[in-house]
Write a protein that holds these residues in place. Structure first.
Motif, PDB file in Angstrom:
ATOM      1  N   GLY A   2       0.814  -1.217   0.000  1.00 54.03           N
ATOM      2  CA  GLY A   2       0.000   0.000   0.000  1.00 54.03           C
ATOM      3  C   GLY A   2       0.843   1.260   0.000  1.00 54.03           C
ATOM      4  N   THR A   3       1.930   1.230   0.756  1.00 51.21           N
ATOM      5  CA  THR A   3       2.818   2.383   0.805  1.00 51.21           C
ATOM      6  C   THR A   3       3.463   2.613  -0.558  1.00 51.21           C
ATOM      7  OG1 THR A   3       3.304   1.911   3.125  1.00 51.21           O
ATOM      8  CG2 THR A   3       4.826   3.375   1.991  1.00 51.21           C
ATOM      9  N   VAL A   4       3.924   1.554  -1.182  1.00 50.61           N
ATOM     10  CA  VAL A   4       4.571   1.680  -2.492  1.00 50.61           C
ATOM     11  C   VAL A   4       3.555   2.151  -3.540  1.00 50.61           C
ATOM     12  CG1 VAL A   4       5.787   0.441  -4.339  1.00 50.61           C
ATOM     13  CG2 VAL A   4       6.372   0.018  -1.941  1.00 50.61           C
ATOM     14  N   LYS A   5       2.342   1.631  -3.499  1.00 47.70           N
ATOM     15  CA  LYS A   5       1.324   2.075  -4.454  1.00 47.70           C
ATOM     16  C   LYS A   5       1.014   3.565  -4.290  1.00 47.70           C
ATOM     17  CE  LYS A   5      -1.228  -2.202  -5.290  1.00 47.70           C
ATOM     18  NZ  LYS A   5      -2.519  -2.904  -5.068  1.00 47.70           N
ATOM     19  N   GLY A   6       0.862   4.007  -3.049  1.00 45.08           N
ATOM     20  CA  GLY A   6       0.621   5.434  -2.813  1.00 45.08           C
ATOM     21  C   GLY A   6       1.777   6.277  -3.323  1.00 45.08           C
ATOM     22  N   LEU A   7       2.980   5.824  -3.052  1.00 45.10           N
ATOM     23  CA  LEU A   7       4.176   6.522  -3.529  1.00 45.10           C
ATOM     24  C   LEU A   7       4.185   6.552  -5.059  1.00 45.10           C
ATOM     25  CD1 LEU A   7       6.889   7.825  -2.708  1.00 45.10           C
ATOM     26  CD2 LEU A   7       7.884   5.540  -2.779  1.00 45.10           C
ATOM     27  N   GLN A   8       3.858   5.442  -5.700  1.00 46.91           N
ATOM     28  CA  GLN A   8       3.833   5.390  -7.164  1.00 46.91           C
ATOM     29  C   GLN A   8       2.783   6.337  -7.738  1.00 46.91           C
ATOM     30  OE1 GLN A   8       3.376   1.113  -7.552  1.00 46.91           O
ATOM     31  NE2 GLN A   8       5.509   0.874  -8.222  1.00 46.91           N
ATOM     32  N   ARG A   9       1.640   6.455  -7.086  1.00 46.19           N
ATOM     33  CA  ARG A   9       0.617   7.399  -7.557  1.00 46.19           C
ATOM     34  C   ARG A   9       1.167   8.824  -7.557  1.00 46.19           C
ATOM     35  NH1 ARG A   9      -2.486   4.271  -4.025  1.00 46.19           N
ATOM     36  NH2 ARG A   9      -3.721   2.767  -5.169  1.00 46.19           N
ATOM     37  N   MET A  10       1.823   9.188  -6.464  1.00 48.44           N
ATOM     38  CA  MET A  10       2.387  10.531  -6.352  1.00 48.44           C
ATOM     39  C   MET A  10       3.497  10.736  -7.381  1.00 48.44           C
ATOM     40  SD  MET A  10       5.234  12.327  -4.936  1.00 48.44           S
ATOM     41  CE  MET A  10       5.943  11.217  -3.761  1.00 48.44           C
ATOM     42  N   LEU A  11       4.367   9.747  -7.510  1.00 44.15           N
ATOM     43  CA  LEU A  11       5.492   9.868  -8.442  1.00 44.15           C
ATOM     44  C   LEU A  11       5.012   9.923  -9.891  1.00 44.15           C
ATOM     45  CD1 LEU A  11       7.931   7.322  -6.724  1.00 44.15           C
ATOM     46  CD2 LEU A  11       8.067   9.833  -6.664  1.00 44.15           C
ATOM     47  N   LYS A  12       3.941   9.212 -10.198  1.00 38.94           N
ATOM     48  CA  LYS A  12       3.374   9.217 -11.555  1.00 38.94           C
ATOM     49  C   LYS A  12       2.812  10.600 -11.895  1.00 38.94           C
ATOM     50  CE  LYS A  12       1.323   6.007 -14.485  1.00 38.94           C
ATOM     51  NZ  LYS A  12       1.238   4.612 -14.549  1.00 38.94           N
ATOM     52  N   GLN A  13       2.180  11.218 -10.927  1.00 40.45           N
ATOM     53  CA  GLN A  13       1.562  12.529 -11.141  1.00 40.45           C
ATOM     54  C   GLN A  13       2.609  13.638 -11.278  1.00 40.45           C
ATOM     55  OE1 GLN A  13      -1.828  12.896 -11.309  1.00 40.45           O
ATOM     56  NE2 GLN A  13      -1.672  15.070 -11.719  1.00 40.45           N
ATOM     57  N   HIS A  14       3.698  13.548 -10.518  1.00 36.86           N
ATOM     58  CA  HIS A  14       4.604  14.702 -10.433  1.00 36.86           C
ATOM     59  C   HIS A  14       6.066  14.443 -10.786  1.00 36.86           C
ATOM     60  CE1 HIS A  14       1.510  17.176  -8.626  1.00 36.86           C
ATOM     61  NE2 HIS A  14       1.255  16.205  -7.760  1.00 36.86           N
ATOM     62  N   TYR A  15       6.533  13.227 -10.806  1.00 34.64           N
ATOM     63  CA  TYR A  15       7.981  13.002 -10.927  1.00 34.64           C
ATOM     64  C   TYR A  15       8.385  12.012 -12.012  1.00 34.64           C
ATOM     65  CZ  TYR A  15       8.309  15.969  -6.949  1.00 34.64           C
ATOM     66  OH  TYR A  15       8.212  17.071  -6.143  1.00 34.64           O
ATOM     67  N   GLY A  16       7.552  11.909 -13.049  1.00 32.73           N
ATOM     68  CA  GLY A  16       7.942  11.168 -14.233  1.00 32.73           C
ATOM     69  C   GLY A  16       7.909   9.655 -14.143  1.00 32.73           C
ATOM     70  N   TYR A  17       7.252   9.123 -13.125  1.00 28.57           N
ATOM     71  CA  TYR A  17       7.127   7.663 -13.060  1.00 28.57           C
ATOM     72  C   TYR A  17       6.135   7.229 -14.122  1.00 28.57           C
ATOM     73  CZ  TYR A  17       5.875   3.018 -11.360  1.00 28.57           C
ATOM     74  OH  TYR A  17       5.627   1.672 -11.268  1.00 28.57           O
ATOM     75  N   ARG A  18       6.548   6.269 -14.976  1.00 30.44           N
ATOM     76  CA  ARG A  18       5.690   5.829 -16.075  1.00 30.44           C
ATOM     77  C   ARG A  18       5.258   4.372 -15.956  1.00 30.44           C
ATOM     78  NH1 ARG A  18       9.222   9.385 -19.300  1.00 30.44           N
ATOM     79  NH2 ARG A  18       7.942  11.176 -19.806  1.00 30.44           N
ATOM     80  N   GLY A  19       5.625   3.738 -14.872  1.00 25.37           N
ATOM     81  CA  GLY A  19       5.285   2.337 -14.684  1.00 25.37           C
ATOM     82  C   GLY A  19       3.875   2.152 -14.150  1.00 25.37           C
ATOM     83  N   ALA A  20       3.558   0.907 -13.895  1.00 25.86           N
ATOM     84  CA  ALA A  20       2.246   0.548 -13.349  1.00 25.86           C
ATOM     85  C   ALA A  20       2.201   0.848 -11.850  1.00 25.86           C
ATOM     86  CB  ALA A  20       1.991  -0.939 -13.578  1.00 25.86           C
ATOM     87  N   ILE A  21       0.995   1.046 -11.350  1.00 24.28           N
ATOM     88  CA  ILE A  21       0.780   1.158  -9.901  1.00 24.28           C
ATOM     89  C   ILE A  21       0.649  -0.292  -9.428  1.00 24.28           C
ATOM     90  CG2 ILE A  21      -0.659   2.131  -8.070  1.00 24.28           C
ATOM     91  CD1 ILE A  21       0.669   4.227  -9.932  1.00 24.28           C
TER      92      ILE A  21
END
Length: 149
Positions: free
Chosen positions: A110-129
Protein backbone atom coordinates in the motif's frame (compact mmCIF):
# COMPACT_ATOMS: atom_id res chain seq x y z
CA UNK A 1 48.42 -46.32 45.58
CA UNK A 2 45.99 -46.89 42.72
CA UNK A 3 43.17 -47.64 45.14
CA UNK A 4 43.79 -44.34 46.94
CA UNK A 5 43.87 -42.43 43.63
CA UNK A 6 40.61 -44.06 42.48
CA UNK A 7 38.98 -43.23 45.78
CA UNK A 8 40.10 -39.57 45.59
CA UNK A 9 39.04 -39.27 41.95
CA UNK A 10 35.73 -40.93 42.76
CA UNK A 11 35.14 -38.60 45.70
CA UNK A 12 36.18 -35.58 43.61
CA UNK A 13 33.80 -36.59 40.87
CA UNK A 14 30.95 -37.02 43.34
CA UNK A 15 31.62 -33.56 44.81
CA UNK A 16 31.82 -32.09 41.31
CA UNK A 17 28.51 -33.63 40.34
CA UNK A 18 26.87 -32.40 43.52
CA UNK A 19 28.23 -28.87 43.03
CA UNK A 20 27.20 -28.92 39.38
CA UNK A 21 23.69 -30.03 40.31
CA UNK A 22 23.39 -27.23 42.84
CA UNK A 23 24.70 -24.71 40.33
CA UNK A 24 22.26 -25.97 37.72
CA UNK A 25 19.42 -25.78 40.23
CA UNK A 26 20.35 -22.20 41.03
CA UNK A 27 20.54 -21.32 37.35
CA UNK A 28 17.17 -22.94 36.70
CA UNK A 29 15.60 -20.91 39.48
CA UNK A 30 17.19 -17.74 38.13
CA UNK A 31 15.98 -18.50 34.62
CA UNK A 32 12.43 -18.99 35.87
CA UNK A 33 12.46 -15.67 37.70
CA UNK A 34 13.98 -13.96 34.67
CA UNK A 35 11.40 -15.42 32.30
CA UNK A 36 8.54 -13.89 34.27
CA UNK A 37 9.82 -10.34 34.01
CA UNK A 38 12.27 -9.33 31.25
CA UNK A 39 14.89 -6.77 32.19
CA UNK A 40 14.45 -4.88 28.90
CA UNK A 41 11.44 -4.70 26.63
CA UNK A 42 11.99 -6.18 23.18
CA UNK A 43 10.88 -2.95 21.51
CA UNK A 44 13.71 -1.01 23.09
CA UNK A 45 16.43 -3.23 21.67
CA UNK A 46 14.96 -4.17 18.30
CA UNK A 47 16.67 -2.30 15.47
CA UNK A 48 14.50 -0.09 13.35
CA UNK A 49 14.13 -1.26 9.78
CA UNK A 50 15.74 1.14 7.31
CA UNK A 51 14.51 1.24 3.73
CA UNK A 52 15.83 4.13 1.66
CA UNK A 53 14.30 2.73 -1.57
CA UNK A 54 17.48 3.57 -3.46
CA UNK A 55 18.01 7.06 -2.05
CA UNK A 56 21.46 8.16 -0.96
CA UNK A 57 21.81 9.45 2.58
CA UNK A 58 21.82 13.04 1.28
CA UNK A 59 18.61 12.44 -0.68
CA UNK A 60 16.99 10.73 2.31
CA UNK A 61 17.93 13.72 4.49
CA UNK A 62 16.13 15.99 1.99
CA UNK A 63 13.04 13.85 2.37
CA UNK A 64 13.31 13.76 6.16
CA UNK A 65 13.45 17.56 6.30
CA UNK A 66 10.15 17.76 4.38
CA UNK A 67 8.60 15.04 6.52
CA UNK A 68 9.77 16.82 9.67
CA UNK A 69 8.46 20.20 8.54
CA UNK A 70 5.11 19.05 7.14
CA UNK A 71 4.21 15.53 8.29
CA UNK A 72 5.21 15.09 11.92
CA UNK A 73 8.49 13.23 11.52
CA UNK A 74 10.02 13.45 15.03
CA UNK A 75 13.34 11.70 14.45
CA UNK A 76 16.82 12.84 13.51
CA UNK A 77 17.73 14.06 10.05
CA UNK A 78 20.21 11.23 9.54
CA UNK A 79 19.51 9.97 6.03
CA UNK A 80 18.15 6.65 7.27
CA UNK A 81 14.50 6.16 6.35
CA UNK A 82 13.30 4.06 9.25
CA UNK A 83 9.93 3.45 10.83
CA UNK A 84 9.30 7.05 11.90
CA UNK A 85 10.24 8.43 8.47
CA UNK A 86 7.87 6.02 6.76
CA UNK A 87 5.08 6.74 9.23
CA UNK A 88 5.32 10.41 8.28
CA UNK A 89 5.39 9.47 4.59
CA UNK A 90 2.32 7.28 5.10
CA UNK A 91 0.48 10.24 6.66
CA UNK A 92 1.28 12.26 3.53
CA UNK A 93 0.26 9.43 1.20
CA UNK A 94 -2.97 8.86 3.16
CA UNK A 95 -4.00 12.50 2.88
CA UNK A 96 -3.18 12.95 -0.80
CA UNK A 97 -2.48 9.66 -2.62
CA UNK A 98 -5.08 7.07 -1.60
CA UNK A 99 -2.95 5.18 0.91
CA UNK A 100 -5.46 3.18 2.97
CA UNK A 101 -3.21 1.11 5.20
CA UNK A 102 -2.15 1.63 8.80
CA UNK A 103 0.37 4.28 9.80
CA UNK A 104 2.87 1.64 10.84
CA UNK A 105 6.09 2.67 9.10
CA UNK A 106 6.28 -0.56 7.12
CA UNK A 107 7.05 -0.11 3.43
CA UNK A 108 4.47 -2.56 2.18
CA UNK A 109 2.42 -2.78 -0.98
CA UNK A 110 0.00 0.00 0.00
CA UNK A 111 2.82 2.38 0.81
CA UNK A 112 4.57 1.68 -2.49
CA UNK A 113 1.32 2.08 -4.45
CA UNK A 114 0.62 5.43 -2.81
CA UNK A 115 4.18 6.52 -3.53
CA UNK A 116 3.83 5.39 -7.16
CA UNK A 117 0.62 7.40 -7.56
CA UNK A 118 2.39 10.53 -6.35
CA UNK A 119 5.49 9.87 -8.44
CA UNK A 120 3.37 9.22 -11.56
CA UNK A 121 1.56 12.53 -11.14
CA UNK A 122 4.60 14.70 -10.43
CA UNK A 123 7.98 13.00 -10.93
CA UNK A 124 7.94 11.17 -14.23
CA UNK A 125 7.13 7.66 -13.06
CA UNK A 126 5.69 5.83 -16.07
CA UNK A 127 5.28 2.34 -14.68
CA UNK A 128 2.25 0.55 -13.35
CA UNK A 129 0.78 1.16 -9.90
CA UNK A 130 1.83 -2.35 -8.97
CA UNK A 131 3.40 -2.13 -5.47
CA UNK A 132 6.81 -3.13 -6.83
CA UNK A 133 9.52 -0.63 -5.96
CA UNK A 134 11.55 -1.38 -9.07
CA UNK A 135 14.10 0.75 -10.91
CA UNK A 136 11.52 3.18 -12.37
CA UNK A 137 9.94 3.77 -8.95
CA UNK A 138 13.34 4.31 -7.37
CA UNK A 139 14.47 6.70 -10.12
CA UNK A 140 11.32 8.81 -9.71
CA UNK A 141 11.70 8.71 -5.91
CA UNK A 142 15.23 10.08 -6.34
CA UNK A 143 13.86 12.93 -8.48
CA UNK A 144 11.33 13.67 -5.72
CA UNK A 145 14.07 13.73 -3.05
CA UNK A 146 16.39 15.86 -5.18
CA UNK A 147 13.57 18.31 -5.85
CA UNK A 148 13.25 18.86 -2.10
CA UNK A 149 16.95 19.41 -1.45
Amino acid sequence: MRAVTRTLVGAGTAVGIAVGSLAAAGTGAAATAQDTKPAVAAESVAPLAVNNLGLSKAQAKNLQRVLHRDWGYPGPIDGLLGTQSWQAMQRYLKKHWQYRGPIDGIVGSGTVKGLQRMLKQHYGYRGAIDDIAGPQTKAAFKRFANDHG
